[in-house]
Enzyme design. Structure first.
Site, short mmCIF file in Angstrom:
data_model
loop_
_atom_site.label_atom_id
_atom_site.label_comp_id
_atom_site.label_asym_id
_atom_site.label_seq_id
_atom_site.Cartn_x
_atom_site.Cartn_y
_atom_site.Cartn_z
N HIS A 263 16.89 29.24 -16.20
CA HIS A 263 17.05 29.95 -15.35
C HIS A 263 16.88 30.67 -13.95
CE1 HIS A 263 16.43 34.87 -15.95
NE2 HIS A 263 16.92 34.62 -17.77
N ASP A 318 18.04 31.31 -24.97
CA ASP A 318 19.16 30.57 -26.05
C ASP A 318 19.30 28.88 -26.38
OD1 ASP A 318 21.00 32.46 -25.90
OD2 ASP A 318 21.20 32.18 -23.80
C1 LIG Z 1 20.92 30.14 -15.96
C2 LIG Z 1 21.40 29.64 -15.35
C3 LIG Z 1 23.33 30.62 -15.01
C4 LIG Z 1 20.38 29.67 -13.23
O1 LIG Z 1 21.74 29.83 -12.81
P1 LIG Z 1 21.08 29.42 -10.96
O2 LIG Z 1 19.59 30.02 -10.47
O3 LIG Z 1 22.33 29.85 -10.33
O4 LIG Z 1 20.67 28.03 -10.98
P2 LIG Z 1 22.09 26.29 -10.54
O5 LIG Z 1 23.06 26.42 -11.58
O6 LIG Z 1 22.00 27.36 -9.04
O7 LIG Z 1 21.05 25.23 -11.06
C5 LIG Z 1 19.85 24.74 -9.74
C6 LIG Z 1 19.62 23.41 -10.07
O8 LIG Z 1 19.35 23.53 -11.26
C7 LIG Z 1 19.98 22.53 -12.45
N1 LIG Z 1 20.34 23.14 -13.27
C8 LIG Z 1 20.32 24.73 -13.63
N2 LIG Z 1 20.55 24.45 -14.72
C9 LIG Z 1 20.40 23.80 -15.59
C10 LIG Z 1 20.92 23.06 -17.21
N3 LIG Z 1 20.78 23.70 -17.28
N4 LIG Z 1 20.59 21.92 -17.39
C11 LIG Z 1 20.72 20.58 -16.54
N5 LIG Z 1 20.48 20.89 -15.10
C12 LIG Z 1 20.30 22.11 -14.95
C13 LIG Z 1 21.66 22.24 -11.68
O9 LIG Z 1 22.68 21.99 -11.53
C14 LIG Z 1 21.22 23.00 -10.06
O10 LIG Z 1 20.76 21.26 -9.74
P3 LIG Z 1 21.63 20.57 -7.88
O11 LIG Z 1 20.26 21.67 -7.22
O12 LIG Z 1 20.31 19.27 -8.38
O13 LIG Z 1 22.57 20.80 -8.10
C15 LIG Z 1 21.89 28.35 -15.30
O14 LIG Z 1 20.35 27.39 -14.92
C16 LIG Z 1 22.41 27.86 -16.41
O15 LIG Z 1 23.57 27.47 -16.34
N6 LIG Z 1 21.90 27.59 -17.58
C17 LIG Z 1 22.56 26.72 -18.80
C18 LIG Z 1 23.14 28.22 -19.43
C19 LIG Z 1 22.62 28.94 -20.26
O16 LIG Z 1 21.31 29.05 -21.00
N7 LIG Z 1 22.68 30.75 -19.58
C20 LIG Z 1 21.63 31.64 -19.79
C21 LIG Z 1 20.87 31.55 -19.08
S1 LIG Z 1 19.34 33.19 -20.02
#
Ligand SMILES: CC(C)(COP(=O)(O)OP(=O)(O)OC[C@H]1O[C@@H](n2cnc3c(N)ncnc32)[C@H](O)[C@@H]1OP(=O)(O)O)[C@@H](O)C(=O)NCCC(=O)NCCS
Length: 382
Positions: A263, A318
Site C-alpha cells: 500500500h 483486498d
Molecule cells: C498498492 C500499490 C499499487 C502501491 O504502489 P506504490 O506505492 O507505487 O509502490 P510500488 O509499486 O512502487 O512498489 C514499491 C516496491 O514494493 C514492491 N511491491 C509493491 N507491492 C507489491 C506486491 N503486491 N507484491 C510484491 N511486491 C510489491 C514493488 O515491486 C517495488 O519494489 P522495487 O522497489 O524493488 O521495484 C502496490 O503495492 C501494488 O501494486 N499492490 C498490488 C495491488 C493491490 O493490492 N492494490 C490494492 C491497494 S488497496
C-alpha cells in the site's frame, strides 16, 4: 528561467485537498470516518445507511435520522424502465465494471453544468449512492441471464445487494457481512486514485453521474479496486493450499506484484484486512472452496510478509475480501462493482467537500522533457 519544480511520481506525499471526512494513518494502521474507528463502525449493528449519514452529517445518526435515511434509500434507488433496460444491455459481453460505468453515465441529466445546481450536491449525491447499488444488482441479474427483480419494500441496501447479485435469499449473517464490507470500503481519504479522480472531475463542474462514472473507471484497475478480484483469481490458480508456499515464493522471485499486498500509505497491516479476517472467521465454512482460498490467503500473508515486511509491505484490504465475498456467494466479477457501490458514498461526499472548499479546477503542471522548438518540415522534405 523558471525553476524546475520537484517531481513526485504518483504524487506521493503531495496534498491534493483539505478533507474532514476520513483519515488514513499509515504508520499506526488506523482508519477513521469522521473520527470513528472502522472497528467500531463495523460492529454487529452497523449498516451502510448509517455510515452514509455519518459521512455526510459528520455525526452518528440518531433513530429519527436513520429512519430518514432508510426512506431516502428506498425512494432514491428507483430506476426507470429505460435505465434498467440500458444497464441490462450493457451487462452482456463486457466486464460488469464497464457495464456499471456506462450505466451510471446514462443516469445523467439532459443538460450539463453542475455549477447552476450546486445547491443539490447532497441530494444528487445521496440519490446516486442508492441508485448505483441497484444498478449493480440489475447488471448481475442480466449477466447471469436472470430476469429483473428489483428492490423490495423495507429492504436494506445490503440485503438488496446480496439478494440481487447472488439470486438467493440471504441469511442474516450474510446481510451483516455485506453491511460490514460496504462500510469498510465506503471511504479511504481524498488521496486514493478513484476519489482523487472524482475530485478532479468534480472540479471541472461536471455532473455527479460523470464524476461517479469516471471514478468507477479509476477503481476498475488491478492496482486499485480490481485487486480483490485479482487476489481470488490468484488463489483459484494456485488451487491447493499445499502448493501455496512454493507458488508464492516463485511469483515473488519473478517480481510479480501480489494482488492484495502492499500500500502507498499503510506500512503496517491494513486495518480493514483485520476486520475482514474477523468476518472471514464468522462466515467461511470448513470444507468449502472459500475455506481453501482463505487458507491460501493466509499462506500468502506469511510468505510475502517474511519476504517483504521489512520493506513496509503488508496485506491490504483486498487480500482477504475476495474470500469473504466468495463465502457469501458473490461471483468474482462482482467484487469490484460492489466496492464501487460502496465507494460511491466516499466519492459523493468528497464531491460535496470539493465544492464547499471553493472548487478550484485541478490544473497541476508537467515537467517538459521533449524537444526544443524547431522548424516544421513539409512532407516532401522529410
Ligand atoms: C498498492 C500499490 C499499487 C502501491 O504502489 P506504490 O506505492 O507505487 O509502490 P510500488 O509499486 O512502487 O512498489 C514499491 C516496491 O514494493 C514492491 N511491491 C509493491 N507491492 C507489491 C506486491 N503486491 N507484491 C510484491 N511486491 C510489491 C514493488 O515491486 C517495488 O519494489 P522495487 O522497489 O524493488 O521495484 C502496490 O503495492 C501494488 O501494486 N499492490 C498490488 C495491488 C493491490 O493490492 N492494490 C490494492 C491497494 S488497496
Amino acid at each position: 528561467m523558471l525553476e524546475t519544480p520537484q517531481f513526485s511520481p504518483g504524487l506521493e506525499g503531495v496534498p491534493i485537498a483539505e478533507s474532514a471526512v476520513s483519515l488514513v494513518e499509515g504508520e499506526a494502521g488506523r482508519l477513521t470516518y469522521r473520527g470513528y474507528s472502522i472497528e467500531d463502525l463495523t460492529g454487529d449493528e452497523g449498516t451502510f445507511e448509517e455510515i452514509v449519514a455519518l459521512l455526510y452529517d459528520g455525526e452518528l445518526p440518531d433513530k429519527a435520522r436513520m429512519e430518514e435515511m432508510q426512506v431516502l434509500f428506498e425512494r432514491e434507488r428507483r430506476l426507470t424502465d429505460e435505465q434498467i433496460e440500458l444497464a441490462r444491455m450493457a451487462a452482456v459481453g463486457t466486464h460488469p465494471m464497464f457495464a456499471l460505468q456506462s450505466a451510471v453515465a446514462t443516469l445523467g441529466p439532459p443538460d450539463n453544468d453542475f455549477e447552476r445546481k450546486v445547491d443539490t450536491v447532497v441530494e444528487r449525491g445521496q440519490s446516486l449512492i442508492a441508485k448505483v447499488g441497484h444498478l449493480v444488482g440489475v447488471i448481475a441479474q442480466a449477466a447471469e441471464g436472470r430476469s429483473y427483480e428489483g428492490p423490495r419494500e423495507g429492504e436494506s441496501h445490503a440485503r438488496m445487494l446480496v439478494r440481487m447479485v447472488t439470486g438467493k435469499e440471504p441469511s442474516e449473517l450474510e446481510v451483516r457481512v455485506m453491511d460490514a464490507l460496504l462500510i469498510l470500503q465506503a471511504d479511504h481519504s481524498a488521496g486514493n486514485a478513484s476519489t482523487f479522480t472524482a475530485r478532479v472531475v468534480a472540479s471541472t463542474k461536471s455532473e455527479p453521474e460523470a464524476v461517479v462514472s469516471a471514478a468507477i473507471g479509476a477503481l476498475s484497475g488491478p492496482a486499485h479496486g480490481g485487486a480483490n478480484e485479482g487476489s481470488l483469481r490468484l488463489f483459484q490458480q494456485i488451487g491447493d493450499p499445499i502448493k501455496a508456499e512454493q507458488e508464492i515464493s516463485r511469483l515473488l522471485d519473478d517480481k510479480f506484484k501480489i494482488p492484495g499486498f502492499g500500500h502507498r500509505v499503510y506500512h503496517v497491516k491494513d486495518p480493514r484486512s483485520k476486520v475482514i479476517q474477523r468476518l472471514a472467521d464468522e462466515v467461511i465454512e470448513d470444507g468449502t472452496q472459500a475455506a481453501d482460498h482463505y487458507q491460501i490467503a493466509l499462506t500468502v500473508e506469511k510468505v510475502a510478509t517474511d519476504r517483504l515486511g521489512d520493506r513496509g509491505l503488508f496485506p491490504n484490504v483486498d487480500l482477504f475480501s475476495g474470500c469473504v465475498f466468495e463465502a457469501i456467494g458473490i461471483p468474482i466479477d462482482f467484487f469490484t462493482p460492489l466496492f464501487a457501490a460502496s465507494r460511491t458514498a466516499g466519492w459523493m461526499v468528497n464531491m460535496q467537500e470539493q465544492w464547499e472548499s471553493g472548487n478550484r479546477i485541478f490544473r497541476p503542471r508537467q515537467i517538459y522533457v521533449g524537444s526544443a522548438p524547431r522548424d516544421f518540415v513539409t512532407i516532401d522534405d522529410r
